[in-house]
Design an enzyme around this catalytic site. Structure first.
Site, PDB file in Angstrom:
ATOM      1  N   GLY A 161     -44.023 -20.822  49.809  1.00  0.00           N
ATOM      2  CA  GLY A 161     -44.122 -20.623  51.196  1.00  0.00           C
ATOM      3  C   GLY A 161     -42.925 -20.016  51.888  1.00  0.00           C
ATOM      4  O   GLY A 161     -43.268 -19.294  52.780  1.00  0.00           O
ATOM      5  N   CYS A 162     -41.672 -20.170  51.579  1.00  0.00           N
ATOM      6  CA  CYS A 162     -40.591 -19.614  51.937  1.00  0.00           C
ATOM      7  C   CYS A 162     -40.623 -18.032  51.861  1.00  0.00           C
ATOM      8  O   CYS A 162     -40.177 -17.321  52.568  1.00  0.00           O
ATOM      9  CB  CYS A 162     -39.463 -20.212  51.448  1.00  0.00           C
ATOM     10  SG  CYS A 162     -39.175 -21.835  52.097  1.00  0.00           S
TER      11      CYS A 162
END
Length: 157
Positions: free
Chosen positions: A46-47
């Protein structure tokens, strides 16, 4: 407990180590808008998705007068590796002591692998050139956040 940061309030000032080997002080950026985004961890799915979206749209943020700063609790060394692997073109700040995370109230209790822990809630603070909070966005989604943020800022421009 940190007081809730509200739109129109002064953005809390700070100085953190950056991925270029120096430090970044928020108040030194007065005169420019700042996108201050907090993310949980370098090199996670996600990051990485979120960082790539900021990277790919940096020119649009700059055209609107904003500098992008990413903050996590990772080390400067980790940030440097993340920046290199993903070709990131904006500054990453290391908040290992959680000082700025606490100032902005982004540490939240989470469940990971069935265990409770404290981690960074993916959040973004849009700061005016005068140092005031224009937008406070908490619990944003990695895949859609940058597009939503750009729509908001370009609509306000």
């Amino acid at each position: 407990m940190t007081e809730e940061l509200l739109v129109g309030a002064e953005a809390p000032d700070f100085t953190l180590e950056n991925d270029a080997g120096g430090t970044t002080t928020l108040s030194a950026l007065r005169g420019k808008g700042v996108i201050l985004y907090f993310y949980p961890k370098d090199n996670t799915a996600g990051c990485t998705t979120q960082a790539i979206a900021f990277r790919d749209n940096l020119a649009r943020f700059e055209a609107l007068g904003f500098t992008v700063l990413g903050v996590s609790r990772d080390s400067v060394k980790s940030h440097c590796g993340f920046r290199e692997r993903q070709g990131l073109n904006f500054t990453l700040l290391s908040d290992k002591a959680e000082t700025v995370c606490n100032l902005y109230g982004v540490l939240k209790e989470k469940m990971m692998y069935g265990r409770r822990c404290f981690g960074i809630e993916r959040s973004t603070f849009v700061i005016s050139p005068e140092g005031k909070l224009l937008y406070v966005m908490r619990g944003v989604k990695a895949k859609t956040h940058v597009a939503e943020l750009l729509a908001l800022l370009e609509g306000a421009a």
